[in-house]
Design a protein around this motif. Structure first.
Motif, PDB file in Angstrom:
ATOM      1  N   ALA A 259      24.190  16.535  57.024  1.00  0.00           N
ATOM      2  CA  ALA A 259      24.284  17.218  55.723  1.00  0.00           C
ATOM      3  C   ALA A 259      23.735  16.368  54.582  1.00  0.00           C
ATOM      4  O   ALA A 259      24.397  16.148  53.580  1.00  0.00           O
ATOM      5  CB  ALA A 259      25.730  17.632  55.431  1.00  0.00           C
ATOM      6  N   THR A 264      25.598  16.801  47.127  1.00  0.00           N
ATOM      7  CA  THR A 264      26.808  17.564  46.823  1.00  0.00           C
ATOM      8  C   THR A 264      27.871  16.672  46.218  1.00  0.00           C
ATOM      9  O   THR A 264      27.820  15.485  46.381  1.00  0.00           O
ATOM     10  CB  THR A 264      27.403  18.282  48.055  1.00  0.00           C
TER      11      THR A 264
ATOM     12  N   TYR B  18      32.525  17.388  57.977  1.00  0.00           N
ATOM     13  CA  TYR B  18      31.658  16.467  57.251  1.00  0.00           C
ATOM     14  C   TYR B  18      32.253  15.086  57.373  1.00  0.00           C
ATOM     15  O   TYR B  18      33.461  14.916  57.245  1.00  0.00           O
ATOM     16  CB  TYR B  18      31.602  16.812  55.760  1.00  0.00           C
ATOM     17  N   THR B  20      32.450  11.642  55.509  1.00  0.00           N
ATOM     18  CA  THR B  20      32.131  11.013  54.236  1.00  0.00           C
ATOM     19  C   THR B  20      32.812   9.659  54.218  1.00  0.00           C
ATOM     20  O   THR B  20      33.655   9.363  55.053  1.00  0.00           O
ATOM     21  CB  THR B  20      32.658  11.834  53.043  1.00  0.00           C
ATOM     22  N   VAL B  32      36.124  15.645  56.761  1.00  0.00           N
ATOM     23  CA  VAL B  32      36.567  16.869  56.109  1.00  0.00           C
ATOM     24  C   VAL B  32      36.285  18.017  57.056  1.00  0.00           C
ATOM     25  O   VAL B  32      35.133  18.224  57.449  1.00  0.00           O
ATOM     26  CB  VAL B  32      35.792  17.100  54.795  1.00  0.00           C
ATOM     27  N   ALA B  34      35.603  21.355  57.067  1.00  0.00           N
ATOM     28  CA  ALA B  34      35.267  22.371  56.061  1.00  0.00           C
ATOM     29  C   ALA B  34      35.395  23.784  56.633  1.00  0.00           C
ATOM     30  O   ALA B  34      35.846  24.694  55.958  1.00  0.00           O
ATOM     31  CB  ALA B  34      33.861  22.139  55.540  1.00  0.00           C
ATOM     32  N   PRO B  53      38.703  30.820  47.900  1.00  0.00           N
ATOM     33  CA  PRO B  53      38.752  29.893  46.768  1.00  0.00           C
ATOM     34  C   PRO B  53      37.718  28.774  46.885  1.00  0.00           C
ATOM     35  O   PRO B  53      37.087  28.613  47.933  1.00  0.00           O
ATOM     36  CB  PRO B  53      40.176  29.331  46.833  1.00  0.00           C
ATOM     37  N   ASN B  54      37.551  27.991  45.835  1.00  0.00           N
ATOM     38  CA  ASN B  54      36.625  26.844  45.863  1.00  0.00           C
ATOM     39  C   ASN B  54      36.966  25.938  47.029  1.00  0.00           C
ATOM     40  O   ASN B  54      38.135  25.643  47.259  1.00  0.00           O
ATOM     41  CB  ASN B  54      36.736  26.024  44.572  1.00  0.00           C
ATOM     42  N   GLY B  55      35.939  25.544  47.750  1.00  0.00           N
ATOM     43  CA  GLY B  55      36.165  24.617  48.851  1.00  0.00           C
ATOM     44  C   GLY B  55      36.665  25.268  50.123  1.00  0.00           C
ATOM     45  O   GLY B  55      37.001  24.588  51.088  1.00  0.00           O
ATOM     46  N   ALA B  56      36.695  26.613  50.154  1.00  0.00           N
ATOM     47  CA  ALA B  56      37.211  27.315  51.340  1.00  0.00           C
ATOM     48  C   ALA B  56      36.282  27.180  52.544  1.00  0.00           C
ATOM     49  O   ALA B  56      36.720  27.302  53.687  1.00  0.00           O
ATOM     50  CB  ALA B  56      37.420  28.788  51.019  1.00  0.00           C
ATOM     51  N   GLY B  57      34.995  26.936  52.282  1.00  0.00           N
ATOM     52  CA  GLY B  57      34.033  26.796  53.382  1.00  0.00           C
ATOM     53  C   GLY B  57      32.998  27.901  53.427  1.00  0.00           C
ATOM     54  O   GLY B  57      32.300  28.067  54.432  1.00  0.00           O
ATOM     55  N   LYS B  58      32.849  28.649  52.349  1.00  0.00           N
ATOM     56  CA  LYS B  58      31.895  29.763  52.329  1.00  0.00           C
ATOM     57  C   LYS B  58      30.452  29.258  52.415  1.00  0.00           C
ATOM     58  O   LYS B  58      29.672  29.706  53.246  1.00  0.00           O
ATOM     59  CB  LYS B  58      32.065  30.596  51.045  1.00  0.00           C
ATOM     60  N   THR B  59      30.116  28.329  51.510  1.00  0.00           N
ATOM     61  CA  THR B  59      28.747  27.814  51.503  1.00  0.00           C
ATOM     62  C   THR B  59      28.430  27.109  52.816  1.00  0.00           C
ATOM     63  O   THR B  59      27.334  27.246  53.364  1.00  0.00           O
ATOM     64  CB  THR B  59      28.542  26.865  50.300  1.00  0.00           C
ATOM     65  N   THR B  60      29.396  26.361  53.323  1.00  0.00           N
ATOM     66  CA  THR B  60      29.183  25.672  54.595  1.00  0.00           C
ATOM     67  C   THR B  60      28.881  26.684  55.708  1.00  0.00           C
ATOM     68  O   THR B  60      27.964  26.476  56.508  1.00  0.00           O
ATOM     69  CB  THR B  60      30.424  24.835  54.949  1.00  0.00           C
ATOM     70  N   GLU B 177      26.936  33.382  45.749  1.00  0.00           N
ATOM     71  CA  GLU B 177      27.259  33.480  44.320  1.00  0.00           C
ATOM     72  C   GLU B 177      26.030  33.771  43.455  1.00  0.00           C
ATOM     73  O   GLU B 177      25.716  33.013  42.538  1.00  0.00           O
ATOM     74  CB  GLU B 177      27.945  32.204  43.829  1.00  0.00           C
ATOM     75  N   HIS B 209      33.008  35.099  43.428  1.00  0.00           N
ATOM     76  CA  HIS B 209      34.385  34.877  42.997  1.00  0.00           C
ATOM     77  C   HIS B 209      34.870  36.044  42.145  1.00  0.00           C
ATOM     78  O   HIS B 209      35.986  36.021  41.656  1.00  0.00           O
ATOM     79  CB  HIS B 209      34.489  33.571  42.200  1.00  0.00           C
TER      80      HIS B 209
HETATM   81  N1  LIG Z   1      27.852  17.491  52.033  1.00  0.00           N
HETATM   82  C1  LIG Z   1      29.184  17.421  52.067  1.00  0.00           C
HETATM   83  N2  LIG Z   1      29.798  16.275  52.395  1.00  0.00           N
HETATM   84  C2  LIG Z   1      31.142  16.199  52.446  1.00  0.00           C
HETATM   85  N3  LIG Z   1      31.968  17.219  52.213  1.00  0.00           N
HETATM   86  C3  LIG Z   1      31.435  18.405  51.886  1.00  0.00           C
HETATM   87  C4  LIG Z   1      30.019  18.576  51.799  1.00  0.00           C
HETATM   88  N4  LIG Z   1      29.766  19.851  51.455  1.00  0.00           N
HETATM   89  C5  LIG Z   1      30.962  20.463  51.347  1.00  0.00           C
HETATM   90  N5  LIG Z   1      31.969  19.596  51.603  1.00  0.00           N
HETATM   91  C6  LIG Z   1      33.426  19.915  51.608  1.00  0.00           C
HETATM   92  O1  LIG Z   1      33.645  20.982  52.509  1.00  0.00           O
HETATM   93  C7  LIG Z   1      34.590  21.901  51.991  1.00  0.00           C
HETATM   94  C8  LIG Z   1      33.985  23.295  51.925  1.00  0.00           C
HETATM   95  O2  LIG Z   1      32.964  23.324  50.968  1.00  0.00           O
HETATM   96  P1  LIG Z   1      32.066  24.606  50.678  1.00  0.00           P
HETATM   97  O3  LIG Z   1      31.011  24.189  49.741  1.00  0.00           O
HETATM   98  O4  LIG Z   1      31.652  25.210  51.957  1.00  0.00           O
HETATM   99  O5  LIG Z   1      33.112  25.567  49.942  1.00  0.00           O
HETATM  100  P2  LIG Z   1      32.865  26.954  49.223  1.00  0.00           P
HETATM  101  O6  LIG Z   1      33.801  27.920  49.835  1.00  0.00           O
HETATM  102  O7  LIG Z   1      31.440  27.312  49.185  1.00  0.00           O
HETATM  103  O8  LIG Z   1      33.381  26.616  47.754  1.00  0.00           O
HETATM  104  P3  LIG Z   1      32.858  27.134  46.309  1.00  0.00           P
HETATM  105  O9  LIG Z   1      33.560  28.440  46.065  1.00  0.00           O
HETATM  106  O10 LIG Z   1      33.367  26.085  45.383  1.00  0.00           O
HETATM  107  O11 LIG Z   1      31.389  27.236  46.356  1.00  0.00           O
HETATM  108  C9  LIG Z   1      35.026  21.336  50.658  1.00  0.00           C
HETATM  109  O12 LIG Z   1      36.203  20.608  50.861  1.00  0.00           O
HETATM  110  C10 LIG Z   1      33.892  20.426  50.267  1.00  0.00           C
HETATM  111  O13 LIG Z   1      34.364  19.374  49.469  1.00  0.00           O
END
Ligand SMILES: Nc1ncnc2c1ncn2[C@@H]1O[C@H](COP(=O)(O)OP(=O)(O)OP(=O)(O)O)[C@@H](O)[C@H]1O
Ligand SMILES: [Mg+2]
Lengths: 264, 328
Positions: A259, A264, B18, B20, B32, B34, B53-60, B177, B209
């Motif tokens: 990643a 990020t 992930y 980190t 993490v 995710a 919610p933020n950080g739920a894992g959608k983007t991942t 989004e 959101h």
């Molecule tokens: N490159 C990365 N390295 C480490 N942790 C990551 C990385 N990208 C995302 N995370 C962690 O993975 C989890 C899920 O993140 P993700 O971006 O998928 O959430 P999301 O649902 O898209 O949130 P948002 O609504 O804020 O966009 C979070 O805890 C985030 O901090």
């Protein structure tokens, strides 16, 4: 329903599109333009004084050509290393990887653009040298010189590509790219003849294309047989391309595992 | 080749961790989790919402589906193609649009940006002009395309992003989004644009959101919290999860955390959410009891000034709140 895009975009199209696009964006960066315009002036001045004080006025063109290549190397290094960092920072690196074009050909196109602009550095250095310091511009083998120049540009570009591939994975590779500017100038004989360096420097230079590129260019300009050096330059370019392909495939996959494509 | 009747997008027990590290001298590695076992299937022509919610894992999750991240485990297919093994074939069939200011070449014009990506997607040169013209028209950027992107407003950038994602007329579109930071009128136009994608037979995965947006656009929704799907179904089905509940909205001027904790413990209360407004906080309290719980609720604020109090029927947003708060 099928997409209008193509599953495999032909390499020549990707290279050309990226060459044009990079030329366009690079020339819109005032910093890059400044570096490209000013460097030859600085290099030719350095070359002049170095060889003047060395008491070898006959080698002025020799020095000016080396200075020109130093310019190409700098812009290639700055371009290829900076490029990927910049794409990542801008958030476009992911979009490039997500496209069906092979990232390898995207990089080849962009890297060639930076070395092409570096060609200007050679022209600028020679011209400035001729105007300001009376460095003669008589070429021994004009036809071979015209061949040697683009071959060298490609040789430097493909070397830049191998380095750039590592930047795909490592987010902090910029420091490395700055570190590589002077050592390469030295061991490839662009700055001073390699014979002045310690013995281990020469073999290191043999695997670097600028070493052979500058030989090919100098022999074709000043006299001597440039063909072996020209062939070595082409051969190394092919080798870099093969290595670059492997590296990019590997680093792209690793970047998707670790990643590191996005900040990020 | 896609199998007839098979889902267009299919996630099967997707997981992603992930690695980190923190600190610079004593580096500590952290993992993490995710995404923790996400599964869903999207049918052809469906508009599928991923909420959480933020950080739920959608983007991942999306990044795994569009081949930018390799799943730690599990599999995913788009049009029957594996996102890891057939990554390149998947790439040519999908469009990806994300919200925010990044992802554009600032120094170049909008048109230059579109032309470049049209090349990267191998759109035939004779097609490009027509396609770019059409898309500029559709996103409402006609006449502004020759200006440098650095001078574009947020809304214009977002429109340009959408045009970029659709250049190759992909059958599957991922929108992460897409209306973030866009003004209400612009966002409404964008929603109409998104709705028109499924009319053209495209399959769309959308994250947002904004609950009303999801309610208005999505055929089906998966709610994801802490990396897991906690509910899945049509907006109507999700609403019915809270159909027996009543929501009491209370405006409070300066509520403290203790009061909120006390609210949560009131008999019959199932979820409490707080929305910051200019001068006040809007509390939404879900309960199974009905409006008669109101006096018990109002007794929990030690002296804070209270504004309007209304009891109403639950919405998709309430269903969402109860789902993501439910088991925390
Ligand atoms: N490159 C990365 N390295 C480490 N942790 C990551 C990385 N990208 C995302 N995370 C962690 O993975 C989890 C899920 O993140 P993700 O971006 O998928 O959430 P999301 O649902 O898209 O949130 P948002 O609504 O804020 O966009 C979070 O805890 C985030 O901090
Ligand atoms: Mg996200």
């Amino acid at each position: 329903m099928r997409s209008q895009g193509r599953a495999e975009v032909p390499a020549h199209r990707v290279i050309l599109a990226n060459w044009l696009f990079s030329m366009k964006s690079l020339t819109k960066s005032s910093f890059f333009v400044l570096v490209t315009v000013l460097q030859p002036l600085i290099f030719s001045t350095i070359a002049f004084f170095m060889f003047k004080s060395g008491g070898r006025p006959g080698s002025l063109l020799y020095a000016a050509l080396g200075a020109g290549l130093m310019g190409i190397w700098s812009s290639t290094l700055f371009g290829s290393g900076g490029l990927i960092q910049w794409e990542r920072f801008q958030g476009t690196l992911e979009l490039l990887i997500a496209s069906p074009s092979q990232f390898m050909w995207i990089l080849v196109g962009s890297t060639l653009a930076t070395s092409t602009l570096g060609l200007y550095s050679v022209a600028g250095t020679l011209l400035w040298g001729a105007v300001a310091f009376d460095i003669p511009l008589e070429l021994a083998h004009p036809a071979l010189f015209v061949l040697a120049l683009p071959a060298t540009v490609i040789g430097l570009g493909t070397l830049g590509l191998v380095l750039a591939s590592t930047f795909v994975l490592y987010r902090h590779a910029n420091a490395l790219s700055n570190l590589l500017e002077y050592p390469v100038w030295l061991v490839t004989g662009l700055l001073v003849p390699v014979s002045l360096l310690p013995g281990w420097a020469a073999p290191l230079g043999w695997i670097l294309s600028p070493t052979w590129g500058i030989k090919a260019i100098r022999y074709s300009a000043l006299g001597g047989n440039p063909v072996p050096a020209l062939l070595a330059t082409v051969g190394l370019s092919v080798a870099y391309l093969v290595i670059g392909t492997r590296f990019i495939a590997y680093f792209e996959r690793r970047a998707r595992e670790d990643a590191t494509l996005a900040l990020t | 080749m896609p199998v007839v009747g098979a889902p267009v997008v299919e996630a099967i027990d997707l997981r992603r961790t992930y690695k980190t590290s923190t600190g610079s001298l004593k580096r500590k590695s952290l993992e993490v989790e995710a995404v923790r076992g996400v599964s869903f299937a999207i049918e052809k022509g469906e508009l599928f919402g991923l909420l959480g919610p933020n950080g739920a894992g959608k983007t991942t999750t999306i990044k795994m589906l569009i081949t930018l991240l390799i799943p730690t485990s599990g599999t995913a297919r788009v049009l029957g193609l594996d996102v890891v093994k057939d990554a390149r074939a998947v790439r040519s069939q999908i469009g990806y649009v994300f919200g925010g200011d990044r992802g554009l070449y600032e120094r170049l014009s909008g048109l230059d940006n579109l032309r470049y990506f049209a090349e990267l997607y191998g759109v035939e040169p004779h097609e490009q002009k027509r396609r770019i013209g059409e898309l500029l028209e559709m996103v409402g950027l006609t006449g502004r395309e020759k200006e440098r992107v650095e001078g574009y407003s947020k809304g214009m950038r977002q429109r340009l992003h959408i045009a970029r994602g659709l250049l190759h007329d992909p059958p599957v579109v991922f929108l992460d989004e897409p209306t973030i930071g866009v003004d209400p009128v612009g966002a409404r136009e964008m929603r109409a644009m998104i709705a028109s994608l499924t009319d053209q037979g495209k399959t769309v995965l959308l994250t947002t959101h904004y609950m009303f947006e999801a309610d208005a656009l999505c055929d089906r929704i998966a709610v994801i919290a802490r990396g897991e799907v906690v509910a899945q179904g049509t907006p109507g089905a999700l609403k019915s999860l809270v159909a027996d509940k009543t929501v009491v909205e209370i405006e409070v001027y300066g509520v403290n955390d203790e009061s909120i904790e006390r609210l949560r413990r009131v008999e019959g209360v199932s979820a409490v959410s707080v929305e910051e407004r200019d001068q006040l906080q809007l509390l939404m309290v879900q309960s199974a009891v009905g409006a008669e719980i109101t006096p018990a609720l109002l007794a929990q604020f030690d002296g804070a000034k209270i504004g309007r109090v209304v009891a109403r029927e639950p919405t998709l947003e309430d269903a969402y709140i109860s789902l993501v708060e439910g088991d925390s």
